[in-house]
Design an enzyme around this catalytic site. Structure first.
Site, PDB file in Angstrom:
ATOM      1  N   CYS A   1     -18.217 -13.848 -94.900  1.00  0.00           N
ATOM      2  CA  CYS A   1     -18.194 -14.613 -93.646  1.00  0.00           C
ATOM      3  C   CYS A   1     -17.319 -15.852 -93.862  1.00  0.00           C
ATOM      4  CB  CYS A   1     -19.603 -15.012 -93.233  1.00  0.00           C
ATOM      5  SG  CYS A   1     -20.667 -13.578 -93.015  1.00  0.00           S
TER       6      CYS A   1
ATOM      7  N   CYS B   1     -36.587 -20.931 -99.041  1.00  0.00           N
ATOM      8  CA  CYS B   1     -35.415 -20.139 -98.660  1.00  0.00           C
ATOM      9  C   CYS B   1     -34.848 -19.529 -99.948  1.00  0.00           C
ATOM     10  CB  CYS B   1     -34.403 -21.053 -97.971  1.00  0.00           C
ATOM     11  SG  CYS B   1     -32.848 -20.237 -97.602  1.00  0.00           S
TER      12      CYS B   1
ATOM     13  N   GLU C   1     -28.932 -20.575-105.939  1.00  0.00           N
ATOM     14  CA  GLU C   1     -29.585 -21.725-105.313  1.00  0.00           C
ATOM     15  C   GLU C   1     -30.690 -21.270-104.364  1.00  0.00           C
ATOM     16  OE1 GLU C   1     -25.934 -24.918-105.518  1.00  0.00           O
ATOM     17  OE2 GLU C   1     -26.103 -23.716-103.710  1.00  0.00           O
TER      18      GLU C   1
ATOM     19  N   CYS D   1     -27.579 -24.039 -93.645  1.00  0.00           N
ATOM     20  CA  CYS D   1     -27.049 -22.701 -93.404  1.00  0.00           C
ATOM     21  C   CYS D   1     -25.561 -22.598 -93.752  1.00  0.00           C
ATOM     22  CB  CYS D   1     -27.264 -22.376 -91.927  1.00  0.00           C
ATOM     23  SG  CYS D   1     -26.578 -20.813 -91.458  1.00  0.00           S
TER      24      CYS D   1
ATOM     25  N   CYS E   1     -21.756 -13.111-102.486  1.00  0.00           N
ATOM     26  CA  CYS E   1     -21.997 -12.203-101.360  1.00  0.00           C
ATOM     27  C   CYS E   1     -20.699 -11.470-101.060  1.00  0.00           C
ATOM     28  CB  CYS E   1     -22.437 -12.996-100.130  1.00  0.00           C
ATOM     29  SG  CYS E   1     -22.829 -11.948 -98.715  1.00  0.00           S
TER      30      CYS E   1
ATOM     31  N   CYS F   1     -18.776 -19.475 -94.416  1.00  0.00           N
ATOM     32  CA  CYS F   1     -19.885 -19.610 -95.363  1.00  0.00           C
ATOM     33  C   CYS F   1     -19.377 -19.827 -96.784  1.00  0.00           C
ATOM     34  CB  CYS F   1     -20.738 -18.339 -95.290  1.00  0.00           C
ATOM     35  SG  CYS F   1     -21.923 -18.187 -96.630  1.00  0.00           S
TER      36      CYS F   1
HETATM   37  S1  SF4 Z   1     -23.412 -15.896 -94.124  1.00  0.00           S
HETATM   38 FE1  SF4 Z   1     -22.733 -16.028 -96.262  1.00  0.00          FE
HETATM   39  S2  SF4 Z   1     -24.441 -15.292 -97.468  1.00  0.00           S
HETATM   40 FE2  SF4 Z   1     -24.793 -14.630 -95.347  1.00  0.00          FE
HETATM   41  S3  SF4 Z   1     -23.870 -12.596 -95.222  1.00  0.00           S
HETATM   42 FE3  SF4 Z   1     -22.267 -14.025 -94.607  1.00  0.00          FE
HETATM   43  S4  SF4 Z   1     -21.145 -14.460 -96.506  1.00  0.00           S
HETATM   44 FE4  SF4 Z   1     -23.098 -13.542 -97.084  1.00  0.00          FE
END
Ligand code: SF4
Length: 384
Positions: free
Chosen positions: A157, A146, A133, A374, A153, A160
């Site tokens: 996090c 963006c 995306e 975000c 990933c 996220c």
């Molecule tokens: S915020 Fe999401 S995309 Fe960014 S580094 Fe952390 S897990 Fe990865």
């Protein structure tokens, strides 16, 4: 005897001509038959080559004249054609040769969703069916793209959506660049800024990121200046250091989210590989070497990092860094055990920071109603 001498000379001449035929760099298109053979299976992703790489490919691998690199770069990155056959100032035989050896990556959006504030989220399907995306954010006079650097990933996090979905693969340079061109083709306005804040940790895919930065900021192409491009990172070992070594004055945004080590570890597990002290050292080095202020991103989450103790730790951490602090309000993602803070907590946090920090901004969350804000990108993130 004379007959044998003639035969022998003829044979030498033929060998010499064959050598010239296979090794000449003077005759365009005569070299690298081997490249052609092997590239039947794996064509070169030409739109992911920096200008220097493109020039090498064109001259060394294909035996073409150096000016072809300039022509190709301009067709791909300025006029943004998606086929060699659209390159009308290149001879048909050269176009055929380019087409056999290379390919241009174009991404077409398979899903688009627009938010009330004008933000548009695009989904792009890659050749292996991965879906990534990207987001287009209008904020006149700016239009910001963006971009994603990974499918998924591995930083994990906990707030996220992308991190919760795990890591699938790195994007190639051509896929990163093609996102930008896909977004640009959907708008009549010129994209003015690029932020690497989409899916993935950009520093975890640094070689592809670095080449994409070179292509995007090249004044022979789409030419978005380095100062208009921001790379965002949670901070992984060596990441900021590598960005420091690049030539351009790229913007750096660090997703801090807490200046208390234990809180940060809860939100950003990968922070255990780069403690706050070392992260700060890398940031300071970037600021002094690039002469640019950096941005600290801080996503306020109710009961986790929105207390006055957290605000005080943040003020102290940021006190001796040339930075601005962007406060964001947490955008809920499915399955995450977090809540948005109420207005009172946000105001209290902000007012604590205002007199103590150089610049603090409460950022409007763009596209949160379409899960484009975000931390919301990724599978199953849509709110609709
Ligand atoms: S915020 Fe999401 S995309 Fe960014 S580094 Fe952390 S897990 Fe990865």
């Amino acid at each position: 005897m004379r007959f044998f001498i003639v035969i022998s000379s003829l044979s030498k001449l033929l060998k010499y001509m064959y050598y010239i035929y296979t090794h000449s760099s003077m005759v365009e298109g005569k070299r690298c038959m081997q490249t052609n053979e092997s590239s039947k299976e794996q064509k070169v992703k030409v739109s992911g080559l920096t200008f220097a790489q493109l020039k090498k490919w064109v001259t060394v691998d294909l035996g073409m004249k150096p000016y072809r690199a300039q022509q190709l770069f301009s067709w791909i990155h300025l006029k943004r054609v998606i086929s060699f056959h659209q390159m009308t100032d290149i001879s048909l035989s050269a176009r055929n040769r380019l087409d056999r050896a290379g390919e241009i990556t174009a991404l077409e959006s398979c899903d688009t969703i627009a938010a009330d504030d004008g933000t548009v989220k695009y989904s792009f399907a890659l050749e292996d069916s991965e879906v990534i995306e990207s987001v287009l954010i209008p904020d006149s006079p700016r239009l910001t793209a963006c971009l994603s650097t990974q499918a998924g990933c591995r930083c994990g996090c906990t707030f996220c959506q992308t991190g919760r979905g795990g890591f699938r693969r790195n994007l190639r340079t051509d896929e990163i660049v093609a996102q930008l061109y896909g977004l640009q083709s959907s708008s009549n306005d010129r994209i003015t800024n690029v932020v690497f804040m989409g899916m993935g940790e950009p520093m975890d895919n640094f070689p592809a990121l670095s080449d994409a930065l070179s292509i995007i900021s090249d004044d022979r192409g789409i030419c978005i200046g380095a100062r208009k491009i921001t790379v965002s990172t949670v901070g992984i070992p060596g990441g900021i250091e590598k960005l420091t070594q690049l030539d351009g004055q790229y913007g750096l945004a660090v997703s801090l989210h807490s200046a208390v080590e234990s809180t940060r570890l809860k939100l950003v597990p990968v922070a255990k590989t780069l403690p706050l002290r070392e992260l700060k050292r890398d940031m300071k080095d970037y600021i002094s070497r690039k002469g640019r202020r950096i941005t600290l991103e801080y996503c306020l989450i109710a009961g986790i990092n929105d207390s006055l103790e957290e605000a005080s730790a943040l003020a102290e951490f940021a006190g001796d860094i040339e930075c601005k602090i962007n406060l964001l309000i947490y955008n809920p993602v499915e399955g995450a055990p977090y809540r948005r803070p109420d207005t009172e907590s946000v105001n209290r946090f902000m007012h604590y920071l205002y007199p103590r920090c150089q610049a603090v901004m409460l950022r409007r969350s763009r596209g949160s109603d379409i899960a484009a804000a975000c931390g919301q990108l990724g599978p199953g993130a849509r709110n609709d």
